[in-house]
Design a protein around this motif. Structure first.
Motif, PDB file in Angstrom:
ATOM      1  N   ILE A 111       4.766  20.835 -59.180  1.00 54.73           N
ATOM      2  CA  ILE A 111       4.697  19.812 -58.134  1.00 54.73           C
ATOM      3  C   ILE A 111       3.562  18.836 -58.413  1.00 54.73           C
ATOM      4  N   THR A 112       3.572  17.718 -57.695  1.00 57.20           N
ATOM      5  CA  THR A 112       2.547  16.689 -57.861  1.00 57.20           C
ATOM      6  C   THR A 112       1.303  17.025 -57.033  1.00 57.20           C
ATOM      7  N   GLN A 113       0.197  16.320 -57.338  1.00 55.27           N
ATOM      8  CA  GLN A 113      -1.014  16.513 -56.543  1.00 55.27           C
ATOM      9  C   GLN A 113      -0.794  16.140 -55.075  1.00 55.27           C
ATOM     10  N   ASP A 117      -1.417  18.589 -52.020  1.00 55.27           N
ATOM     11  CA  ASP A 117      -2.351  18.207 -50.950  1.00 55.27           C
ATOM     12  C   ASP A 117      -1.725  18.399 -49.572  1.00 55.27           C
ATOM     13  N   THR A 118      -0.503  17.925 -49.413  1.00 53.98           N
ATOM     14  CA  THR A 118       0.170  18.023 -48.116  1.00 53.98           C
ATOM     15  C   THR A 118       0.325  19.473 -47.691  1.00 53.98           C
ATOM     16  N   PHE A 119       0.789  20.316 -48.611  1.00 54.30           N
ATOM     17  CA  PHE A 119       1.015  21.728 -48.285  1.00 54.30           C
ATOM     18  C   PHE A 119      -0.310  22.439 -47.986  1.00 54.30           C
ATOM     19  N   ALA A 131      -6.522  19.428 -58.853  1.00 52.57           N
ATOM     20  CA  ALA A 131      -6.149  20.490 -59.795  1.00 52.57           C
ATOM     21  C   ALA A 131      -5.344  19.900 -60.948  1.00 52.57           C
ATOM     22  N   ARG A 132      -5.375  20.586 -62.087  1.00 55.84           N
ATOM     23  CA  ARG A 132      -4.617  20.136 -63.263  1.00 55.84           C
ATOM     24  C   ARG A 132      -3.189  20.662 -63.248  1.00 55.84           C
ATOM     25  N   VAL A 144       7.406  27.745 -49.903  1.00 51.69           N
ATOM     26  CA  VAL A 144       6.883  28.877 -49.129  1.00 51.69           C
ATOM     27  C   VAL A 144       5.527  29.341 -49.648  1.00 51.69           C
ATOM     28  N   ALA A 145       5.120  28.842 -50.812  1.00 49.39           N
ATOM     29  CA  ALA A 145       3.794  29.151 -51.353  1.00 49.39           C
ATOM     30  C   ALA A 145       3.432  28.104 -52.391  1.00 49.39           C
ATOM     31  N   VAL A 146       2.128  27.849 -52.519  1.00 52.15           N
ATOM     32  CA  VAL A 146       1.624  26.912 -53.517  1.00 52.15           C
ATOM     33  C   VAL A 146       0.356  27.496 -54.138  1.00 52.15           C
ATOM     34  N   ALA A 147       0.247  27.370 -55.459  1.00 48.31           N
ATOM     35  CA  ALA A 147      -0.976  27.735 -56.175  1.00 48.31           C
ATOM     36  C   ALA A 147      -1.372  26.574 -57.068  1.00 48.31           C
TER      37      ALA A 147
END
Length: 284
Positions: A111-113, A117-119, A131-132, A144-147
């Motif tokens: 996904i994009t930055q 950011d939104t999540f 983040a890179r 449902v999750a972001v890292a």
């Protein structure tokens, strides 16, 4: 007729009740704590900005709870005011109240930055950070999750071709627990960019790091509690070395009492965190 203002601690208690979690407030020495009616392993230490115990006393309390197998979360007043939805979601997850999804039923998506950011602003207590590498787990068409992770950093003090990546943020969507979700995202990162290790920090205000240990991370260090200056007008936290430039210039020649008095006059209060645990998982 005047209306008595409800305390933030009572407001928290009512917000928990509104989502089906009964709790009660009680005092222990100079602390105000909250415990849950159907769980005797999780407790909240409610710390007010204007009047709170010191760092040594708070650390001793946390260590006493940890020694007895109980988790004590340090919840500050300003965090409740600025992140109530995220706090309720985190507590719900810790108490096992969330809808559970197995990681194998999800799909990994880069996904994009701005998407990260939104999540993360909606679902992480510390918001987002640059983040890179950014990945989401998708289930039924939704994140449902972001890292998020840093780029690879050369660690030549270990060996010539050794690289390390930092896990910067991980969060799940409100109301969901993704079993094996973080493990799936870390394994995807490792296959994609081939680092020598992945490192991260556990925030001791909220975690003892047990989740990382279960994933195979090794505890390699501990950062002690840190002083923080809180701007009470805007609820912004600053470490002393990151105060606004104009404040740093105005206080650089002041003694500590003089600096404290000056910052207090600007509606800043001195608070603290409990530090962090540093974890590393070897990849090679």
């Amino acid at each position: 007729m005047s209306v008595e203002k409800i305390s933030w601690q009572q407001e928290l208690k009512q917000a928990l009740l509104d989502i089906g979690m009964e709790s009660e407030l009680y005092t222990s020495d100079s602390f105000l704590l909250l415990k849950f009616r159907d769980n005797d392993e999780l407790y909240l230490n409610l710390l007010s900005i204007a009047d709170h115990p010191g760092v040594a006393e708070t650390l001793a309390l946390q260590q006493a709870y940890a020694a007895s197998g109980k988790q004590l979360i340090q919840l500050w007043e300003d965090i409740w005011f600025t992140k109530p939805a995220q706090i309720l979601s985190r507590i719900s997850a810790l108490l096992g109240k969330n809808q559970r999804i197995h990681g194998r039923k999800t799909t990994v998506l880069s996904i994009t930055q701005p998407e990260a950011d939104t999540f993360l602003k909606e679902n992480h207590l510390q918001g987002s950070a640059k983040a890179r590498h950014r990945y989401a787990l998708v289930f039924a068409g939704q994140f449902v999750a972001v890292a998020t992770f840093s780029g690879k950093r050369n660690m030549t003090r270990k060996q010539e071709d050794y690289t390390s990546v930092e896990l910067i943020r991980f969060a799940t969507a409100d109301g969901f627990t993704v079993q094996g979700g973080l493990s799936k995202l870390i394994k995807h990162l490792i296959r994609t960019i081939l680092p020598s290790d992945v490192m991260t920090y556990a925030d001791l205000d909220w975690s003892y790091g047990k989740g990382y240990t279960k994933l195979g991370f090794e505890l390699v260090g501990q950062i002690p509690p840190a002083e923080i200056w809180l701007d009470r007008l805007h609820y912004i936290r600053y470490f002393p070395h990151r105060l606004p430039e104009e404040i740093t210039i105005a206080t650089e020649k002041l003694t500590d009492p003089g600096k404290t008095a000056y910052l207090n006059s600007l509606n800043y209060s001195r608070i603290f965190n409990m530090g962090n645990l540093k974890y590393i998982i070897p990849c090679k």
